[in-house]
Design an enzyme around this catalytic site. Structure first.
Site, PDB file in Angstrom:
ATOM      1  N   THR A   1     149.303 -52.701 -43.041  1.00  0.00           N
ATOM      2  CA  THR A   1     148.617 -52.788 -41.761  1.00  0.00           C
ATOM      3  C   THR A   1     147.270 -53.328 -42.175  1.00  0.00           C
ATOM      4  O   THR A   1     147.003 -53.467 -43.372  1.00  0.00           O
ATOM      5  CB  THR A   1     148.547 -51.366 -41.149  1.00  0.00           C
ATOM      6  OG1 THR A   1     149.859 -50.968 -40.775  1.00  0.00           O
ATOM      7  CG2 THR A   1     147.651 -51.254 -39.947  1.00  0.00           C
TER       8      THR A   1
ATOM      9  N   SER B   1     152.217 -44.586 -33.307  1.00  0.00           N
ATOM     10  CA  SER B   1     151.500 -45.163 -34.439  1.00  0.00           C
ATOM     11  C   SER B   1     150.621 -44.100 -35.104  1.00  0.00           C
ATOM     12  O   SER B   1     150.345 -43.049 -34.520  1.00  0.00           O
ATOM     13  CB  SER B   1     150.612 -46.296 -33.926  1.00  0.00           C
ATOM     14  OG  SER B   1     149.735 -46.738 -34.935  1.00  0.00           O
TER      15      SER B   1
ATOM     16  N   ASP C   1     158.979 -47.822 -36.139  1.00  0.00           N
ATOM     17  CA  ASP C   1     158.054 -46.714 -35.860  1.00  0.00           C
ATOM     18  C   ASP C   1     158.553 -45.816 -34.728  1.00  0.00           C
ATOM     19  O   ASP C   1     157.991 -44.752 -34.481  1.00  0.00           O
ATOM     20  CB  ASP C   1     156.647 -47.242 -35.534  1.00  0.00           C
ATOM     21  CG  ASP C   1     155.772 -47.355 -36.778  1.00  0.00           C
ATOM     22  OD1 ASP C   1     156.182 -46.840 -37.836  1.00  0.00           O
ATOM     23  OD2 ASP C   1     154.688 -47.946 -36.695  1.00  0.00           O
TER      24      ASP C   1
ATOM     25  N   GLY D   1     147.755 -48.077 -44.107  1.00  0.00           N
ATOM     26  CA  GLY D   1     148.316 -47.046 -44.995  1.00  0.00           C
ATOM     27  C   GLY D   1     149.340 -46.148 -44.333  1.00  0.00           C
ATOM     28  O   GLY D   1     149.572 -45.033 -44.812  1.00  0.00           O
ATOM     29  N   GLY D   2     149.968 -46.592 -43.228  1.00  0.00           N
ATOM     30  CA  GLY D   2     151.016 -45.780 -42.606  1.00  0.00           C
ATOM     31  C   GLY D   2     150.520 -44.392 -42.280  1.00  0.00           C
ATOM     32  O   GLY D   2     149.432 -44.221 -41.724  1.00  0.00           O
TER      33      GLY D   2
ATOM     34  N   ASN E   1     153.653 -53.742 -39.114  1.00  0.00           N
ATOM     35  CA  ASN E   1     154.335 -52.577 -39.682  1.00  0.00           C
ATOM     36  C   ASN E   1     154.547 -52.789 -41.172  1.00  0.00           C
ATOM     37  O   ASN E   1     153.620 -52.653 -41.946  1.00  0.00           O
ATOM     38  CB  ASN E   1     155.631 -52.234 -38.952  1.00  0.00           C
ATOM     39  CG  ASN E   1     156.102 -50.833 -39.335  1.00  0.00           C
ATOM     40  OD1 ASN E   1     155.313 -50.039 -39.819  1.00  0.00           O
ATOM     41  ND2 ASN E   1     157.363 -50.534 -39.135  1.00  0.00           N
TER      42      ASN E   1
ATOM     43  N   ARG F   1     149.451 -52.295 -28.645  1.00  0.00           N
ATOM     44  CA  ARG F   1     150.631 -51.967 -29.444  1.00  0.00           C
ATOM     45  C   ARG F   1     151.854 -52.721 -28.891  1.00  0.00           C
ATOM     46  O   ARG F   1     151.967 -52.929 -27.675  1.00  0.00           O
ATOM     47  CB  ARG F   1     150.852 -50.450 -29.315  1.00  0.00           C
ATOM     48  CG  ARG F   1     152.019 -49.889 -30.089  1.00  0.00           C
ATOM     49  CD  ARG F   1     151.762 -49.861 -31.543  1.00  0.00           C
ATOM     50  NE  ARG F   1     152.615 -48.916 -32.239  1.00  0.00           N
ATOM     51  CZ  ARG F   1     152.759 -48.922 -33.561  1.00  0.00           C
ATOM     52  NH1 ARG F   1     152.116 -49.801 -34.310  1.00  0.00           N
ATOM     53  NH2 ARG F   1     153.516 -48.027 -34.149  1.00  0.00           N
TER      54      ARG F   1
ATOM     55  N   THR G   1     148.704 -54.521 -36.968  1.00  0.00           N
ATOM     56  CA  THR G   1     149.804 -54.433 -37.924  1.00  0.00           C
ATOM     57  C   THR G   1     151.033 -55.211 -37.523  1.00  0.00           C
ATOM     58  O   THR G   1     151.250 -55.495 -36.344  1.00  0.00           O
ATOM     59  CB  THR G   1     150.189 -52.937 -38.110  1.00  0.00           C
ATOM     60  OG1 THR G   1     151.123 -52.822 -39.180  1.00  0.00           O
ATOM     61  CG2 THR G   1     150.803 -52.337 -36.859  1.00  0.00           C
TER      62      THR G   1
HETATM   63  N1  GLY Z   1     153.058 -49.278 -38.328  1.00  0.00           N
HETATM   64  C1  GLY Z   1     152.140 -48.316 -38.763  1.00  0.00           C
HETATM   65  C2  GLY Z   1     151.510 -47.551 -37.663  1.00  0.00           C
HETATM   66  O1  GLY Z   1     151.418 -48.068 -36.557  1.00  0.00           O
HETATM   67  O2  GLY Z   1     151.120 -46.454 -37.837  1.00  0.00           O
END
Ligand code: GLY
Length: 589
Positions: free
Chosen positions: A399, A470, A441, A491-492, A419, A122, A417
């Site tokens: 993502t 995330s 985020d 899909g967030g 984002n 990340r 991702t």
């Molecule tokens: N940017 C979306 C996630 O990491 O959940």
């Protein structure tokens, strides 16, 4: 009506129901299929796409070229990790809205002996970042600062993640894994209608945040059309440096200088020191059971694994198979589980290197039993009454996820991702790749929603070198000690609930992997207190019943999820299932 007639009618109606259920309008195409709904005319799938079957290896990803790259690597003798590394770099070329070298992600790996590992690559907050960096002097968030332009980016982790994964588990030489991406970038990628539309949609913001020219805008000034070719020469050069120098090809030297100077030019914070300091992190996987299945999933910095385990365990006591797919009772317990889990997400979860996340407690049966105490079948719980903490909300849809299984049953599940679609829209000059807007985020101010409605608290506040929370949920399931399923999706905030439903669709409702992916989906995330659903996910009858119990249901225009999954079928065949909601394709051999 005498008692005998009544009994006869009851018996007949049971027989009729059983008959109706047996006649669901779903093709029993692949052998094991048995789910029930209360309306035989309901079409429960987004499409009738069939899974892809193969015996030696499978890649399910967002783009056919990327899936093909992964399969070619396995054919050359590479294992699932080699293939995954090659797919990650290929996606950075062929799927620039989410595939990336300027972003980050998570990997879940289960090797052929059943040992599992998770890698957190990340992005991190820049060293010069601070908790109020997106607020004006009055403490009010400055619109779009955390989503658009140079200040929106976290320090990218994808390249380091791939290097680290390959060093530990790869078999083929590093250079072989980058070569296909270089060739794709140099040869060019033919744009689909969806991809052309994606690039056209960001034209203005690209112009707004980038001073020089970029190949993401056509040089002849016209819009992109399906069939056009996107050639990325600058990206090919960067990939060559990564090919030659590994991590140092990105985090040091020419690319690091280009990236830092791009940031300086546009008022961003990422410096060469940030890049040099970035390191991905092996983390202890979350391993739990759901009935006879072992679930191996991603721990924080993603909230996905904790949330998934909580969701599964909250509904474990209920007879979902008997109730049937998306019937009122099934949907109700799933929605109530989601309500409670997303409240916990907002309160407790953040980067474990900075905050103490009580993972074991959160997924323990005792804790979850307590969490369920106020559940009632007669009435929806009010989200305002569900204590949790700050309010969670929507995240980006952009993502990408891919799943890989090789001939030995090594399995990789990666979600990665930028984002938002195309991230911050900043294209590193000379480097030709998009930077992420992952800083959004973080919780930029307690109680203030970000661009997708997400509200967080201290656990996810910005700190230098901290990773932002995330929802990505790359996950692997075992059955009887053997590899069973590899799942994940973009899909967030809907990532978690899409993975949840897809798993239950297979293990409770007997769907094939592809049917589980095709199946229409719904989502609840505590606040706002409503259940959104894809058209057709619930029958009219179910909608009425849920509304009568106090649920707010909202059909949404957008689709939910873009899954790329693999199932090991009872005879050992791999079923690749890519989502018909995107350009996603599984390829096996
Ligand atoms: N940017 C979306 C996630 O990491 O959940």
């Amino acid at each position: 009506m005498n008692k005998c007639t009544l009994l006869l009618l009851t018996a007949l109606s049971v027989a009729f129901l059983t008959q109706a259920q047996a006649q669901q309008p779903v093709k029993e195409s692949q052998g094991f299929y048995q789910f029930l709904t209360d309306d035989p005319n309901q079409k429960p799938f987004y499409s009738d796409r069939q899974g892809v079957m193969a015996r030696n290896g499978m890649v399910a990803s967002a783009h056919p070229d990327a899936s093909q790259v992964g399969v070619d690597i396995m054919k050359k003798g590479g294992n699932a990790v080699d293939a995954a590394v090659a797919v990650q770099f290929a996606l950075a070329v062929v799927h620039p809205s989410a595939g990336n070298i300027g972003g980050g992600g998570f990997m879940v790996f289960r090797n052929k002996s059943g040992e599992s590992y998770t890698l957190d690559f990340r992005e991190k907050g820049p060293l010069k970042g601070h908790k109020d960096m997106y607020l004006d002097e009055q403490g009010t968030p400055i619109p779009r600062l955390s989503t658009l332009g140079h200040l929106a980016s976290g320090v990218p982790g994808s390249v380091d993640g791939m290097v680290v994964a390959h060093e530990r588990f790869g078999k083929l030489p590093w250079k072989d894994l980058i070569q296909p991406a270089i060739e794709l970038a140099e040869r060019g990628v033919i744009q689909t209608e969806r991809e052309a539309r994606g690039l056209n949609n960001i034209r203005e913001t690209i112009q707004q945040v980038n001073k020089g020219s970029t190949y993401f805008l056509r040089s002849d000034g016209r819009e992109w059309q399906a069939g056009d070719t996107l050639v990325q020469k600058d990206l090919a050069q960067v990939l060559r440096l990564i090919q030659k120098k590994g991590r140092n090809g990105f985090y040091k030297g020419k690319v690091a200088r280009m990236l830092a100077s791009e940031m300086k030019k546009g008022g961003g914070l990422i410096s060469r020191k940030d890049l040099k300091a970035y390191h991905s992190q092996w983390r202890e996987p979350i391993i739990g059971t759901y009935k006879k299945y072992k679930v191996i999933t991603m721990p924080p910095t993603s909230s996905g694994g904790v949330a998934l385990m909580q969701l599964l365990r909250l509904v474990e006591p209920y007879p979902l198979t008997r109730w049937g797919w998306n019937t009122d009772s099934t949907a109700q317990v799933m929605i109530e589980a989601e309500r409670r889990v997303y409240a916990d997400r907002a309160k407790f979860l953040g980067d474990p290197d900075f905050v103490d996340v009580p993972v074991d407690k959160l997924i323990s049966y005792d804790y979850l039993k307590d969490r369920w105490k106020d559940f009632s079948f007669s009435q929806a719980t009010n989200s305002q009454d569900v204590s949790g903490g700050a309010i969670a909300g929507y995240e980006s849809m952009e993502t990408t996820h891919f799943s890989v299984v090789d001939k030995d049953m090594n399995a990789v599940s990666i979600t990665t991702t930028l984002n938002g679609g195309y991230g911050s829209r900043v294209v590193v000059q000379g480097g030709g790749f998009f930077m992420n807007n992952e800083m959004d985020d973080f919780s930029i101010k307690p109680g203030v929603p970000n661009m997708f409605g997400l509200i967080g608290n201290k656990a996810n506040a910005i700190e230098p070198g901290k990773r932002m929370l995330s929802s990505m949920t790359p996950t692997i399931l075992e059955k009887n000690g053997k590899l069973y399923m590899v799942v994940g999706t973009p899909g967030g905030s809907t990532i978690i609930t899409s993975v949840y439903q897809t798993i239950l669709n297979v293990v409770e409702h007997g769907m094939t992997m592809q049917q589980a992916v095709n199946a229409l989906k719904f989502h609840h995330q505590w606040l706002p207190d409503k259940t959104t659903f894809e058209q057709g996910a619930f029958t009219e009858n179910t909608i009425r019943k849920l509304q009568n119990r106090g649920y707010t249901l909202e059909m949404q225009r957008n689709t939910i999820g873009r899954m790329d999954c693999i199932l090991v079928r009872p005879d050992g065949t791999l079923e690749g299932a890519s989502d018909p909601r995107g350009d996603d394709i599984s390829i096996g051999y």
